[in-house]
Design a protein around this motif. Structure first.
Motif, short mmCIF file in Angstrom:
data_model
loop_
_atom_site.label_atom_id
_atom_site.label_comp_id
_atom_site.label_asym_id
_atom_site.label_seq_id
_atom_site.Cartn_x
_atom_site.Cartn_y
_atom_site.Cartn_z
N SER A 97 0.84 -1.21 0.00
CA SER A 97 0.00 0.00 0.00
C SER A 97 0.86 1.25 0.00
CB SER A 97 -0.90 0.03 1.24
OG SER A 97 -1.56 -1.16 1.37
N ALA A 98 1.93 1.21 0.84
CA ALA A 98 2.81 2.37 0.92
C ALA A 98 3.46 2.64 -0.44
CB ALA A 98 3.88 2.13 1.98
N ALA A 99 3.88 1.57 -1.09
CA ALA A 99 4.54 1.72 -2.40
C ALA A 99 3.57 2.31 -3.42
CB ALA A 99 5.07 0.37 -2.87
N LEU A 100 2.33 1.83 -3.38
CA LEU A 100 1.32 2.30 -4.33
C LEU A 100 1.01 3.77 -4.09
CD1 LEU A 100 -0.49 1.16 -6.60
CD2 LEU A 100 -2.29 0.92 -4.89
N THR A 101 0.84 4.16 -2.80
CA THR A 101 0.55 5.55 -2.46
C THR A 101 1.67 6.46 -2.95
OG1 THR A 101 -0.50 4.68 -0.50
CG2 THR A 101 -0.12 7.06 -0.55
N LEU A 102 2.90 6.01 -2.68
CA LEU A 102 4.06 6.80 -3.09
C LEU A 102 4.07 6.99 -4.61
CD1 LEU A 102 6.71 8.04 -1.88
CD2 LEU A 102 7.84 5.95 -2.61
N LEU A 103 3.75 5.93 -5.30
CA LEU A 103 3.72 5.98 -6.77
C LEU A 103 2.69 6.99 -7.25
CD1 LEU A 103 5.23 4.22 -8.90
CD2 LEU A 103 3.10 2.97 -9.19
N ILE A 104 1.52 6.99 -6.62
CA ILE A 104 0.45 7.91 -7.02
C ILE A 104 0.87 9.35 -6.74
CG2 ILE A 104 -1.91 8.65 -6.46
CD1 ILE A 104 -2.50 5.61 -5.99
N VAL A 105 1.44 9.60 -5.53
CA VAL A 105 1.86 10.95 -5.15
C VAL A 105 2.90 11.47 -6.13
CG1 VAL A 105 3.08 12.27 -3.37
CG2 VAL A 105 1.24 10.71 -2.72
N VAL A 106 3.90 10.62 -6.39
CA VAL A 106 4.97 11.05 -7.32
C VAL A 106 4.40 11.30 -8.71
CG1 VAL A 106 7.11 10.27 -8.45
CG2 VAL A 106 6.80 9.90 -6.01
N GLY A 107 3.50 10.43 -9.13
CA GLY A 107 2.87 10.59 -10.45
C GLY A 107 2.11 11.90 -10.54
N LEU A 108 1.30 12.21 -9.51
CA LEU A 108 0.54 13.46 -9.50
C LEU A 108 1.45 14.68 -9.50
CD1 LEU A 108 -2.35 12.59 -7.03
CD2 LEU A 108 -2.58 13.20 -9.43
N TYR A 109 2.52 14.57 -8.71
CA TYR A 109 3.47 15.68 -8.61
C TYR A 109 4.04 16.02 -9.99
CZ TYR A 109 7.66 18.25 -7.19
OH TYR A 109 8.63 19.19 -7.05
N PHE A 110 4.47 14.98 -10.68
CA PHE A 110 5.04 15.21 -12.00
C PHE A 110 3.99 15.71 -13.00
CE2 PHE A 110 8.65 12.81 -10.42
CZ PHE A 110 9.70 13.53 -10.97
N LEU A 111 2.80 15.18 -12.84
CA LEU A 111 1.71 15.54 -13.74
C LEU A 111 1.32 17.01 -13.58
CD1 LEU A 111 0.05 13.77 -15.73
CD2 LEU A 111 -1.77 13.81 -14.04
N LEU A 112 1.29 17.45 -12.30
CA LEU A 112 0.83 18.82 -12.03
C LEU A 112 1.93 19.86 -12.14
CD1 LEU A 112 -1.47 18.03 -8.98
CD2 LEU A 112 -2.20 18.60 -11.28
N PHE A 113 3.11 19.52 -11.68
CA PHE A 113 4.15 20.54 -11.59
C PHE A 113 5.20 20.50 -12.69
CE2 PHE A 113 2.49 19.98 -7.29
CZ PHE A 113 2.06 21.28 -7.04
N PHE A 114 5.21 19.43 -13.40
CA PHE A 114 6.17 19.38 -14.50
C PHE A 114 5.41 19.27 -15.81
CE2 PHE A 114 8.90 18.36 -11.04
CZ PHE A 114 10.15 18.83 -11.42
#
Lengths: 205, 193
Positions: A97-114
């Motif tokens: 679960s932790a790995a999946l959450t981290l993946l989603i957060v990182v994905g969103l970060y890149f999607l929104l800010f980059f």
């Protein structure tokens, strides 16, 4: 037969590891070699003595205690395994679960800010090579003119290949000009100016 | 329950133990623990170490039972674990291998009834027996391990090689070397018999 080989064979024979053929050769050697006979007798004595001394007597209470301790350790280990299993499973789920959450957060970060860079569309993709050639040409006007002509010819060829020359007023098409790089526009501009200058001079002449 | 376990083959007990049957494993342990204990004792000369190492070997076997592919017998497999543990224990110098500690539950049996009733003969035999123990204890560890398994436990070279994780030829050479050393150190006592 060398005595050193015979000594090794004697050891193997005591352990019951010597082949019949070798036993026969060994016997033949022993009959004529007193030194090896003496060595053989010594090994037999050592073997007999070793077998007789290694008799450790252990009381039944020792084994009772040993078995009881072992059973207790085995039961604890089994219990431990039972307790560990759900815990391990829980940890596995937590990890996943932790790995999946981290993946989603990182994905969103890149999607929104980059912002993904929009790939530029080049009609000509010679920018780097043009810069390199310009540097090599240096300040030689003759070569520069020649090179400009080659570039123009290549632009013409490209347009010709795309069938642009067939459509009237293709120069007015926004697609043509918008897709040209600054460098290419400057080049075309300079060429147009040159042509205009030549025309003016010819008129004046 | 115990009776029914005792009737089962090693392979069957191994299968049951792999499923977590403690009773099955305890029966397997009962079948091999004495031999393992004696071998370890012959190497460590300390009953507490021998007892602890035997327990540790059996517990290790229980924990890693799932990795046991049954290519060798259960006895050989556990033996190998036990001998490896003991050799590592001695290599690390956790205990002086020559020190002998016995308690009331253990005692060295007297040597076989002496055929010679004379006090002189008996005294010589006891002296030889003591010297032989000392000589075996001071053998280099690989030779001692081979000697213990082959002479004291009556293993073939092949069985000892499986336990020690080496070739039969190596065991054969170690036995030869061990006997050469013993013969050299015991020669005066052997001639006197």
């Amino acid at each position: 037969m060398r005595c050193k080989t015979i000594e090794k064979w004697l050891s193997d024979r005591i352990d019951g590891e010597l082949s019949e053929r070798k036993i026969k050769s060994l016997q033949a050697h022993l009959e004529r070699c007193p030194s090896c006979r003496s060595y053989a007798a010594a090994l037999e004595k050592i073997q007999d003595e070793a077998r007789s001394i290694e008799r450790l007597e252990v009381s039944p209470s020792f084994w009772e205690e040993f078995t009881s301790r072992l059973r207790s350790d085995l039961s604890s280990k089994k219990q431990e395994k039972r307790l560990e299993r759900p815990l391990v499973k829980r940890w596995r789920w937590a990890g996943a679960s932790a790995a999946l959450t981290l993946l989603i957060v990182v994905g969103l970060y890149f999607l929104l800010f980059f912002e993904k860079p929009v790939p530029e569309m080049y009609v000509f993709s010679y920018e780097d090579s043009l810069a390199q050639i310009y540097r090599e040409i240096g300040r030689d006007p003759e070569l520069e003119t020649l090179f400009n002509l080659v570039v123009l010819a290549s632009i013409g060829e490209s347009l010709e290949g795309a069938g642009w020359q067939d459509s009237a007023g293709f120069q007015e098409s926004s697609l043509l000009w918008e897709n040209l790089s600054e460098e290419e526009l400057k080049l075309i501009e300079s060429e147009i100016k040159k042509e205009e200058k030549i025309e003016e001079e010819s008129h004046e002449g | 329950m115990k009776g029914s376990m005792a009737d089962r083959s090693d392979d069957h007990l191994v299968d049951l133990a792999k499923q977590g049957d403690v009773e099955a494993f305890a029966e397997l342990a009962r079948r091999c623990q004495e031999r393992i204990f004696y071998s370890i004792f012959a190497l460590t000369k300390n009953h507490q170490d021998a007892s602890d190492l035997t327990q540790e070997a059996l517990m290790q076997a229980f924990k890693s039972l799932k990795t046991f592919k049954q290519r060798s017998s259960f006895n050989t497999w556990v033996y190998r674990i036990a001998v490896n543990l003991t050799l590592n224990f001695l290599k690390k110098g956790k205990r002086d291998g020559a020190r002998q500690v016995l308690d009331e539950s253990l005692s060295w049996a007297e040597a076989k009834e002496d055929a010679s009733p004379s006090p002189e003969g008996s005294s010589l035999k006891k002296e030889l027996s003591r010297k032989l123990r000392e000589a075996v204890d001071s053998l280099p560890l690989p030779y001692r391990a081979s000697f213990v398994l082959v002479v004291f436990q009556g293993m073939t070279h092949n069985q000892a090689a499986r336990v020690l994780g080496c070739s039969e030829n190596t065991v054969s050479w170690r036995m030869h070397k061990a006997r050469k050393i013993l013969q050299a150190s015991l020669n005066p006592y052997l001639e006197g018999r």
